[in-house]
Design an enzyme around this catalytic site. Structure first.
Site, mmCIF file in Angstrom:
data_model
loop_
_atom_site.group_PDB
_atom_site.id
_atom_site.type_symbol
_atom_site.label_atom_id
_atom_site.label_comp_id
_atom_site.label_asym_id
_atom_site.label_seq_id
_atom_site.Cartn_x
_atom_site.Cartn_y
_atom_site.Cartn_z
ATOM 1 N N HIS A 56 0.786 -1.186 -0.026
ATOM 2 C CA HIS A 56 0.047 -0.160 -0.043
ATOM 3 C C HIS A 56 0.860 1.341 0.095
ATOM 4 C CE1 HIS A 56 -3.208 -2.792 0.741
ATOM 5 N NE2 HIS A 56 -2.590 -2.824 2.106
ATOM 6 N N HIS A 218 -6.612 -4.921 -1.060
ATOM 7 C CA HIS A 218 -5.944 -6.031 -1.274
ATOM 8 C C HIS A 218 -6.549 -6.979 -2.286
ATOM 9 C CE1 HIS A 218 -6.369 -4.600 2.900
ATOM 10 N NE2 HIS A 218 -5.125 -4.972 2.911
#
Lengths: 330, 235
Positions: A56, A218
């Site tokens: 991320h 995700h």
């Protein structure tokens, strides 16, 4: 799928070594997997610690530095870190004023941070905790693990970090972190699936001419798939989804966030559409941040995060920050 | 390494048919057999996880159980309880995600419930496993039918208890069936729950790895290799 890596197993430590090389102002412990401000612990200051799965970036390691986080704990890709990392980070940054854990709401992150908090408290540290759960795409919370933590994490880390830098006590830093978490909501779309190094290919199949609405960060598919929409149509859909939940009466902070592989040119075009929708809904925008901040590896797409902001929040948002990923006023 | 442990167990197990027949070496063999099975099935776990999760369950579990194997290879604790608690702590420290705390809790709490005796009976193990599984349910806030590892573990421990703790093979079969029966369920916990109805039609990776752990228990008991027996039985 070609990737700029050595082997899938070493992607995270390789990146940490690079981070250490690029940022001498950080202490990067590649073995323990913690990224810490080099001048930590900062005397008289509450320390902020966050962490989560890798993939991320710049979240969270890229937000370590004066005015934001004191330490970050990167897990394996899309896998929450282990309690040992948070405990090591807490020991490294606690000045005696206590630590605040900023946790995105995923089952793994919550369980591991809870265990870490227990262990740190056993060692005599004061530990506060705030949960970020801003993704309005997950609504049915009694039948799910609850709303995911996404873009609002940046607002929480920046604003609570600014208050901590002023020397506020743990209770106040925790309270403002919670206020920001409660005041911010997000919605994301994917134009392509991301590929993890371990899998070597896309996490889900998205046929040409379609997009995925309500995605997380995700590689999990979203809630709904539709025929491809224009930037304007996506802005209408995403902003309305956020507003339905947020109902702001104050000006908002806006984050127009890229998921990893959408060019800034497209993100700015999308940002213009987001502003158009907000103007149509008569919601003033106090500040806007555009860029790739809470990403999902190489996913194409974007998310919109809006945060209701009073004068105090705006003041703290504008306060100086010096991190690899966010830097102004210094 | 596990062979040596096995031989020691055989040597010291001459008390034979007594009620307290399971020793630390047996539990160490269970853990190394589980490590074999998880390694062998890692790609399949990851494949299942990519359908409704984030495609990392196999790798995470393999990393954790290999660490357990290494830890137990250096030094096997003296009691069954200590073996499981050591393994559980290692999983918490190495797996990450939700699986680390959940599997770690399963083994730590089962180990704690086994107490400090050097040997335990099969009924004691069945009861201790139920304590461990209850702890997992509490930690994860999940129940049977939520499409989680509990859907394999509860049927397994019930089959085991029904046989007075004797029939590990029945536990293995029940766990495998439980994992297969997660296919039509809608996930209500964990990352798969974000998919809502789209989680239906896929086997839960957590229930699948839990079934491997139970299969390893049966294999450790039968003195055979779980990886081979599992791949034979998975079709």
């Amino acid at each position: 799928m070609r990737m700029l890596i050595n082997v899938p197993e070493s992607v995270v430590p390789d990146a940490l070594r690079g981070m250490a090389a690029a940022h001498p102002e950080l202490t990067v412990d590649v073995d323990k997997r913690v990224v810490v401000r080099r001048d930590a612990p900062v005397a008289g200051k509450v320390a902020l610690i966050s962490g989560g799965g890798s993939g991320h970036e710049p979240l969270h390691g890229g937000f370590v530095g004066p005015g934001m986080l004191d330490a970050a704990c990167p897990g394996e890709i899309f896998t929450s870190p282990v309690p040992d990392q948070m405990v090591a980070a807490a020991a490294a940054v606690d000045s005696g004023e206590g630590v605040l854990f900023i946790v995105k709401n995923y089952t793994g992150d919550v369980l591991n941070f809870d265990m870490a908090a227990e262990l740190a408290e056993d060692e005599g540290l004061r530990v506060g905790k705030v949960l970020v759960e801003d993704d309005v795409a997950v609504t049915d919370s009694t039948h799910t693990a609850g709303r995911r933590g996404t873009g609002a994490t940046l607002f929480v880390e920046k604003i609570a970090g600014a208050l901590a830098a002023e020397g506020a006590p743990l209770e106040r830093v925790e309270a403002i972190a919670r206020q920001v978490a409660d005041s911010a909501r997000s919605f994301g779309v994917a134009l392509s699936a991301c590929s993890t190094p371990a899998k070597g290919g896309p996490m889900f199949e998205l046929p040409p001419g379609e997009l995925e609405l309500g995605v997380g960060i995700h590689g999990e598919p979203g809630r709904e798939r539709r025929a491809m929409m224009t930037a304007g149509e996506i802005a209408d859909f995403a902003v309305d989804a956020v507003l339905e939940d947020l109902r702001p009466e104050e000006p908002v902070l806006a984050l127009v966030n890229g998921m990893g592989s959408t060019p800034l040119l497209e993100l700015y075009g999308f940002c213009g559409e987001v502003h158009r929708v907000l103007a149509e809904r008569r919601i003033p925008v106090a500040r806007t941040l555009v860029g790739n901040y809470v990403t999902s590896l190489d996913m194409a797409g974007a998310s919109v995060t809006l945060c209701r902001a009073d004068e105090e929040l705006l003041r703290l948002w504008d306060a100086p920050v010096r991190t690899p990923g966010l830097r102004w006023g210094v | 390494m596990s062979g040596k442990v096995t031989n020691d167990a055989g040597g010291s197990g001459e008390g034979g048919e007594g009620a307290q027949e399971l020793d630390a070496a047996f539990f160490a063999r269970w853990m190394t057999t589980a490590a074999d099975a998880v390694s062998h099935e890692a790609d399949r776990l990851t494949e299942l996880d990519s359908a409704i999760g984030d495609a990392d369950h196999g790798g995470n579990m393999r990393r954790g159980f290999e660490a357990v194997r290494e830890e137990l290879g250096e030094d096997v604790p003296g009691t069954p309880g200590a073996v499981l608690m050591t393994a559980g702590r290692k999983l918490v420290s190495t797996v990450g995600g939700a699986s680390g705390p959940l599997y770690g809790t399963l083994l730590r709490r089962t180990g704690k419930a086994l107490g400090t005796g050097e040997r335990v009976g099969r009924e004691e193990l069945a009861a201790a496993l139920r304590t461990g599984i209850d702890a997992v349910a509490q930690l994860g806030g999940a129940a049977v039918g939520d499409k989680t590892m509990l859907d394999a573990l509860y049927p397994a421990v019930e089959a085991l208890a029904d046989s007075g703790g004797k029939d590990f093979e029945a536990a293995r079969a029940a766990a495998e069936r439980g994992a297969e029966e997660t296919v039509p369920l809608q996930a209500r916990k964990g990352r798969a729950s974000y998919l809502g109805e789209r989680s239906i039609g896929h086997q839960d990776p957590g229930a699948t790895s839990a079934a491997l752990l139970v299969a390893a228990l049966a294999a450790a008991d039968a003195g055979q290799d779980a990886a081979t027996s599992d791949s034979g039985g998975s079709e």
